[in-house]
Design an enzyme around this catalytic site. Structure first.
Site, PDB file in Angstrom:
ATOM      1  N   LYS A 126       0.866  -1.189   0.000  1.00 27.59           N
ATOM      2  CA  LYS A 126       0.000   0.000   0.000  1.00 27.59           C
ATOM      3  C   LYS A 126       0.900   1.237   0.000  1.00 27.59           C
ATOM      4  O   LYS A 126       1.925   1.256   0.710  1.00 27.59           O
ATOM      5  CB  LYS A 126      -0.875  -0.054   1.256  1.00 27.59           C
ATOM      6  CG  LYS A 126      -1.879   1.062   1.432  1.00 27.59           C
ATOM      7  CD  LYS A 126      -2.727   0.809   2.675  1.00 27.59           C
ATOM      8  CE  LYS A 126      -3.791   1.858   2.887  1.00 27.59           C
ATOM      9  NZ  LYS A 126      -4.675   1.548   4.030  1.00 27.59           N
ATOM     10  N   SER A 131      -9.422   1.505   3.274  1.00 26.50           N
ATOM     11  CA  SER A 131      -8.599   2.296   2.382  1.00 26.50           C
ATOM     12  C   SER A 131      -7.552   1.478   1.612  1.00 26.50           C
ATOM     13  O   SER A 131      -6.928   2.007   0.698  1.00 26.50           O
ATOM     14  CB  SER A 131      -7.865   3.379   3.183  1.00 26.50           C
ATOM     15  OG  SER A 131      -6.994   2.785   4.136  1.00 26.50           O
ATOM     16  N   SER A 172      -9.678  -0.891   7.302  1.00 31.63           N
ATOM     17  CA  SER A 172      -9.103  -0.667   5.971  1.00 31.63           C
ATOM     18  C   SER A 172      -8.403  -1.877   5.363  1.00 31.63           C
ATOM     19  O   SER A 172      -8.067  -1.858   4.179  1.00 31.63           O
ATOM     20  CB  SER A 172      -8.129   0.509   6.011  1.00 31.63           C
ATOM     21  OG  SER A 172      -8.833   1.713   6.151  1.00 31.63           O
TER      22      SER A 172
END
Lengths: 67, 471
Positions: free
Chosen positions: B81, B156, B180
């Site tokens: 990420k 996210s 997330s």
């Protein structure tokens, strides 16, 4: 003043206190979030004694001399 | 039928690498080709580190051939990420504010993955600073759901969920402050672990909320999550939240049945929630029955209302994220995406007392879950998302959407949680559940997940993606 106007006035005061100049086209989303956050901030207030729950204590153990 | 290269799990790829029947370069080239071919549809990567990946892979092949074995991820491609710092590689947090940011140091997780001989494919899309989204006003487009690109990935860790589901990578690192990792795992039909708070170092990962942030992996299989944890877990004296505990053998319970385990099932926690669909309730009921068939004793329990947990977490995340971003929010409001700015500015309205009360409540809820529930039960299963992934065009562009996932409670309490698929909605989109464990008992959570995964069989269905090349 309607409750909507009252809420918006409240938000304006808080944002001004924070020093924020919010672009007008972004304010609606903040107002909606503020309405929800007021409800949530009320929910975290539970019946407690003054002495209950020392959540903000911290420990100096990690800084103590070990030798 | 023989598996395609991208369908090999970490465990299977590891065995093939050591047997010499596949090379790390072949795995990496296959992944890079698949990303080049399919990711223009999904936007899961914001940066592909092709040269670095091939160099890592060549090195891994040389090492494995010469008998150097760095562990279960040696030679295996992965992705991060884009909030994980990578030395010399752009790390943007999917934001205009950090578009040219090139860290000089690696995050701790990246250091461990490098040391373990893994192969970095690139950096993955995220909601801006792990908080906005899904947004179309950022420097990169939002990741799309491989099961249907018109639908949301969750966030996210949006690119992480999409990239694993699409078969670009067997493992992607995500972060989880309010769900997330688990949200994208649910919406994209993959496995995701939010480890116990303190189990995996957050150092070098851009913070959203100091006391709620967790780092963890998303993978296709439970075993691959366990193998990844073996590499990334461990004490970090420079992360104040890090727990000075030994790293467990996370694979120890895999492949066992569930005989002797006591599992709590707080059905009313989600079944009475606004917005929950009948198919989610049915999916959870079926999963509870399956867990019982595997030998566990499943008992329905009640928890305090979800809204109490959620309120606690939302107040903390609003206050802490605002504190982190205060200066830029006040001076560069238009450099944030609309949703990010609108969500974060709400933190400016909170009082110090609000935050202290939320901290006090967190202690009470943590004591309740760990004392009253998980002292009696070995683990708990509950819903994750309340409905399948929404379409992007369902979101109001002017108002940040409310997320219908019930993940925040376990950020508040810090317990380990495995998100795992349970099947599909009538519309063909993934559904899933959460398996919640005792603090630092990821091994039991993984054991339950592994047994359920083997019995449920949803692991065998992958998204049907249109591939113009034969990869």
């Amino acid at each position: 003043m309607s409750s909507q106007d009252g809420l918006e006035h409240e938000l304006d005061v808080l944002l001004a206190k924070a020093g924020a100049t919010v672009p007008p086209h972004l304010k609606g989303g903040i107002l909606a979030g503020y309405r929800d956050m007021k409800v949530m901030a009320a929910k975290v207030r539970q019946p407690r004694t003054a002495a209950s729950e020392p959540s903000n204590v911290f420990s100096l153990k990690g800084f103590a001399r070990t030798e | 039928m023989a598996k395609l290269l991208h369908e090999l799990s970490i465990a299977e790829a590891g065995r093939a690498l050591r047997a010499g029947t596949v090379s790390s370069v072949a795995l990496t080239q296959h992944a890079l080709s698949r990303i080049a071919s399919v990711d223009p549809l999904l936007h899961s990567f914001v940066l592909v580190t092709k040269e670095r990946a091939l160099a890592d892979a060549e090195r891994a092949d040389r090492e494995l051939e010469s008998g150097i074995d760095k562990g279960p991820l040696h030679g295996v491609p992965y992705a991060l990420k884009d909030i994980y710092s990578t030395a010399g590689i752009r790390t943007t947090c999917h934001s205009k504010l950090l578009l040219d940011h090139v860290p000089t140091e690696d995050s701790v997780v990246e250091t461990k993955l490098k040391a373990g001989g893994a192969v970095l494919l690139g950096k993955l899309a995220t909601h801006e600073f792990a908080f906005g989204g899904p947004s179309f006003d950022l420097p990169f487009p939002p990741a799309r759901n491989p099961w249907n690109p018109h639908h949301f990935t969750g966030g996210s860790s949006s690119g992480s969920g999409a990239a694993v589901a699409a078969g670009f990578t067997r493992m992607a690192m995500g972060s989880d402050t309010g769900g997330s990792i688990r949200g994208p795992a649910f919406y994209c039909g993959v496995v995701g672990l939010k480890p116990t708070y303190g189990r995996v170092s957050r150092r070098g990962v851009f913070p959203l909320s100091y006391t709620l942030d967790h780092c963890g992996p998303l993978t296709w299989t439970v075993e691959d999550t366990a193998l990844t944890m073996q590499v990334i877990a461990g004490y970090d004296p420079q992360d104040p939240a890090s727990a000075d505990l030994p790293v467990d053998n996370f694979t120890q319970g895999l492949g066992q049945d569930l005989a002797g385990l006591k599992i709590a099932y707080p059905r009313s926690f989600f079944a009475k929630s606004v917005g929950v669909t009948e198919e989610v309730i049915a999916s959870l009921d079926a999963a509870a029955q399956e867990v019982a068939k595997l030998g566990a004793t499943v008992t329905e329990i009640t928890l305090p209302d979800y809204d109490i947990f959620n309120s606690c977490g939302r107040v903390i995340i609003a206050a802490e994220s605002y504190a982190i971003h205060e200066e830029e929010l006040l001076t560069r409001p238009l450099d944030y995406g609309r949703y990010t700015y609108q969500r974060m500015m709400v933190g400016a309205t909170l009082s110090a007392a609000d935050l202290v009360q939320a901290f006090r409540l967190r202690r009470e809820l943590t004591a309740l879950l760990n004392g009253e529930v998980l002292k009696t039960y070995d683990a708990m299963i509950t819903a994750n998302g309340l409905s399948a992934a929404p379409r992007f065009d369902e979101f109001d562009p002017n108002m940040p959407p409310k997320m219908t996932i019930q993940t925040m409670p376990f950020n508040v309490t810090g317990n380990p949680v495995l998100a795992i698929p349970t099947g599909f909605s009538k519309s063909g989109l993934p559904l899933g559940m959460q398996i919640v464990g005792r603090a630092f008992d990821e091994a039991t959570v993984l054991r339950v997940g592994s047994a359920y995964e083997a019995a449920a069989g949803s692991i065998h269905k992958r998204p049907e993606l249109e591939l113009p090349i034969a990869v």
